[in-house]
Design an enzyme around this catalytic site. Structure first.
Site, PDB file in Angstrom:
ATOM      1  N   HIS A 208       0.822  -1.213   0.000  1.00 19.86           N
ATOM      2  CA  HIS A 208       0.000   0.000   0.000  1.00 19.86           C
ATOM      3  C   HIS A 208       0.853   1.259   0.000  1.00 19.86           C
ATOM      4  O   HIS A 208       0.391   2.326  -0.412  1.00 19.86           O
ATOM      5  CB  HIS A 208      -1.017  -0.010   1.159  1.00 19.86           C
ATOM      6  CG  HIS A 208      -0.478   0.252   2.519  1.00 19.86           C
ATOM      7  ND1 HIS A 208      -0.224  -0.746   3.436  1.00 19.86           N
ATOM      8  CD2 HIS A 208      -0.179   1.409   3.155  1.00 19.86           C
ATOM      9  CE1 HIS A 208       0.204  -0.216   4.558  1.00 19.86           C
ATOM     10  NE2 HIS A 208       0.240   1.102   4.420  1.00 19.86           N
TER      11      HIS A 208
ATOM     12  N   SER B 115       4.079   2.277   8.323  1.00 21.15           N
ATOM     13  CA  SER B 115       3.779   1.290   7.289  1.00 21.15           C
ATOM     14  C   SER B 115       5.040   0.973   6.497  1.00 21.15           C
ATOM     15  O   SER B 115       5.721   1.865   5.998  1.00 21.15           O
ATOM     16  CB  SER B 115       2.716   1.837   6.335  1.00 21.15           C
ATOM     17  OG  SER B 115       1.471   1.948   6.973  1.00 21.15           O
TER      18      SER B 115
ATOM     19  N   ASP C 119       1.230  -7.757   2.156  1.00 24.29           N
ATOM     20  CA  ASP C 119       1.331  -6.309   1.962  1.00 24.29           C
ATOM     21  C   ASP C 119       2.797  -5.886   1.830  1.00 24.29           C
ATOM     22  O   ASP C 119       3.401  -5.357   2.759  1.00 24.29           O
ATOM     23  CB  ASP C 119       0.657  -5.590   3.132  1.00 24.29           C
ATOM     24  CG  ASP C 119       0.374  -4.129   2.837  1.00 24.29           C
ATOM     25  OD1 ASP C 119       0.907  -3.603   1.847  1.00 24.29           O
ATOM     26  OD2 ASP C 119      -0.383  -3.510   3.603  1.00 24.29           O
TER      27      ASP C 119
END
Length: 714
Positions: A82, A649, A218
């Site tokens: 992402h 992230s 991810d």
């Protein structure tokens, strides 16, 4: 029953071992004993060292919005899917749809340059609190204080990088009570090296977002390039893969419950010192508005994205960004209530007031803090709807934002005396943004968004904060914002690349003033500035800033034995803890890892969030997991009690020896109030197991060229 569960939680090893905190790595000596007790085998000097290579040299800030880690001597960098999503989208077309199919570069030449994307690595961190404090006085108003801080920060930053190719900035901490200077090496040539299909990288989609148990791969891969001297250089075909001072070795030995886990990265924003007054504003006004607006935007984008592949690719990144924080605001509001954060904050404030009132000297300095905070929020809530609706329903719409970016040019064009050189420079700068804007523009979608957002803005922003233009248009169109949007979009110079090119080559005031959407945006911008930057709002904000700063200072004085850490602000931080399961307040117990069996159990070929790629299914059926299996099964995700937030992230999760074991990508639903109040009992970081990452690269993609450059410890 809940009372019994709470007793069990407070006496469990989970509670005793949990460790909250986003620590500044250059201060790790303070926490060395605690880290050793949690299981760390390295010295704190192995983690952060400015004199020789250390773990910090492998941790990068990706574009200022995510974290990545260097995992090979050739500058290969791992981050989240992402985080790389927009870069993947930029290189996707309906014919070469890397979002859907994935992308794997077979060699350096096949890697995709990402213009504008940068990588920053921390070179050094310096405490400059004393230097800045010398130019500040207690009787300064906030505007003067901020001006002095900026002036001294610029001076210190310039001195720190004199004669080098580095960049530097000073950041405030603890509400402006302390200041640290960060020196960075910033690389401009960053290229996409690999990404799994979205059916792996976003498996579970919006349904599973912020939830545990997860089964999401991810991750994505980039490569950092440098000039011949291994220093940052603009993109060039002659650049070479960057040779890092340090890169992370990768462990596929596996993980176990209670293993040490360490996360380094650039967490973006927390508000752990927020008072009950701020919590009340978030719950009652701010977040419900954001949820309502974003939900509507998502419905509109999704409908158009489902119509054709080109629109889906254009809006994929925008949709993902809106959706992520749409669900975040829903979850945070719910958990602020469930976890009784408002009440916890009130208890802290009561203790603070009792401490202040115990001595006259404290009353002199801190006596008005709580009342000032209360009064400031009373004034700020008056403009909260305008602030939220301007950013969420006006400025965040692609076409509106593009129009507002022409405000400076418009001001130049309507000046009494035209500065042709300045106008030409502005036009050239705007023209460079044209390609990126039209690459993500679909007239039908923008028209629908503008109509819906204007209706929400008009109905929810107090009428006494409306400008003349929006009221006149509402009357002219009889409240039919769909008709207005159609008229505004269909013939605008801003909605056709050909028309825009002709305009920007010879911009005039007349053309802009005939653009009804442009002029409406000017009106909305003027109203926002009038109320957001008006004297009453600015005085209230200054009052709040000062009171918050004194509140934080007072708390640290009141609890001198407590090792307070500063709120996240995109500076390099470290969190340590252990790999642990958890039990929710409702009594549900969650495992600390998930496997491919659970992934396959969720498969739904009719739902694009739960489609399993054919190759992955084939490997699953054959149980062909290679060296990445554990006890005949493949682990996908795991959880640990590390303290992270947005910006983390892509952060590396490392074991006790500083070896990479996972890549952090999310938090859990039950602790979504964690940015405001850390939930020791059950706040968890969700990470993709590095063995699943390597399995996808190796067995699914066959990208052995990437595997071969990593140092893998079995």
């Amino acid at each position: 029953m809940k009372y019994l569960i709470l007793i069990l939680l407070f006496t469990s090893s989970q509670f005793l071992r949990a460790d909250e905190g986003m620590y500044l790595p250059f201060q790790l000596k303070t926490y060395a004993k605690s880290m050793k007790a949690a299981g760390l085998q390295l010295s704190y000097k192995d983690i952060y060292n400015t004199k020789k290579p250390s773990v910090k040299d492998a941790i990068v800030s990706l574009g200022g919005f995510c974290t990545g880690e260097i995992i090979s001597p050739k500058g290969l960098m791992l981050t989240n899917h992402h985080c790389g999503y927009d870069a993947i989208r930029e290189n996707s077309t309906p014919e070469n749809d890397y979002l859907t199919d994935g992308f794997w570069a077979e060699n350096y030449a096949a890697e995709k340059p990402i213009p504008g994307l940068t990588i920053s690595i921390v070179v050094n961190t310096i405490d400059v609190t004393k230097s800045i404090a010398e130019v500040l006085t207690d009787d300064m108003d906030e505007a003067t204080r901020n001006a002095m801080i900026r002036e001294m920060s610029d001076k210190l930053s310039n001195e720190a990088i004199l004669g080098t190719h580095y960049s530097a900035e000073v950041k405030p901490f603890y509400g402006g009570n302390e200041f640290y200077l960060f020196v960075y090496e910033i690389f401009e040539d960053v290229r996409l090296a690999g990404a799994p299909p979205s059916s792996i990288g976003k498996y579970g989609g919006d349904t599973d977002n912020w939830m545990w148990e997860r089964h999401t791969g991810d991750f994505s891969l980039f490569r950092i390039y440098a000039g011949a001297d291994n220093k940052p250089a603009p993109y060039s075909v002659d650049n070479k893969p960057y040779a890092p001072k340090h890169y992370l070795p990768i462990s596929i030995k596996g993980i176990a419950e209670e293993d040490f886990a360490m996360v380094m990265g650039f967490p973006g924003s927390t508000d752990r010192f927020l008072t009950s007054y701020g919590v009340k504003m978030a719950i009652e006004k701010d977040q419900p508005s954001r949820v309502k607006i974003r939900g509507k935007k998502l419905d509109i984008m999704k409908a158009d994205m489902n119509k054709d592949a080109a629109t889906r690719i254009k809006y994929a990144s925008t949709y993902a960004q809106v959706s992520n924080y749409w669900k975040y605001f829903i979850g945070q509001t719910e958990q602020l209530k469930n976890n009784k954060v408002f009440e916890k904050k009130q208890t802290i404030e009561k203790d603070f007031s009792n401490w202040v009132n115990a001595k006259s000297k404290r009353q002199e300095k801190y006596g008005n803090v709580i009342s000032d905070i209360d009064q400031a929020y009373d004034k700020l809530k008056v403009v909260n709807d305008l602030q939220v609706y301007f950013f969420e329903s006006v400025y965040s719409i692609g076409l509106n934002k593009f129009l507002i970016q022409h405000t400076g040019l418009y001001n130049q064009l309507k000046a009494e005396k035209l500065d042709e050189a300045a106008i030409s420079k502005s036009a050239e700068g705007l023209e460079k943004q044209k390609e990126e804007f039209f690459k993500t523009f679909n007239a039908e979608t923008e028209e629908s968004l503008i109509a819906a957002m204007l209706e929400m803005y008009y109905n929810n922003v107090p009428k006494d904060q409306h400008g003349e233009k929006i009221e006149a248009l509402h009357k002219e169109y009889n409240g039919d914002w769909k008709k207005f949007a159609n008229d505004a979009v269909k013939n605008s110079v801003f909605t056709s690349e050909k028309r825009y090119s002709a305009f920007i080559a010879n911009p005039t005031k007349t053309i802009l003033e005939n653009e009804i959407l442009f002029m409406l945006n000017q009106d909305l911008l003027d109203q926002f500035r009038k109320y957001n930057y008006g004297p009453e709002t600015q005085m209230a904000q200054a009052q709040l800033n000062k009171a918050n700063r004194l509140f934080i200072d007072g708390l640290r004085q009141m609890n001198k034995k407590t090792k307070y850490y500063p709120d996240a602000n995109f500076s390099l931080r470290l969190s340590f803890g252990n790999i642990l399961p958890y039990t929710s307040i409702e009594g549900k117990t969650y495992p600390y890892y998930t496997t491919i069996d659970g992934l396959m159990a969720k498969e739904d070929p009719t739902n694009d969030e739960f489609i399993v790629p054919a190759k992955l299914k084939e490997l699953y059926e054959a149980k062909d997991y290679g060296r990445y299996a554990k006890d005949g099964n493949l682990w996908v995700n795991f959880i640990s009690n590390n303290d992270i937030t947005g910006g983390n992230s892509g952060s590396p999760v490392m074991n006790a020896n500083g070896e990479l074991i996972g890549c952090a990508f999310d938090g859990n639903w039950e602790a979504m109030s964690g940015d405001i109040a850390f939930e020791k009992n059950f706040q968890r970081t969700i990470s993709v197991d590095i063995r699943y990452v390597l399995f996808i690269i190796d067995k699914c993609a066959g990208a052995n060229n990437l595997i071969d450059e990593m140092t893998i410890i079995e």
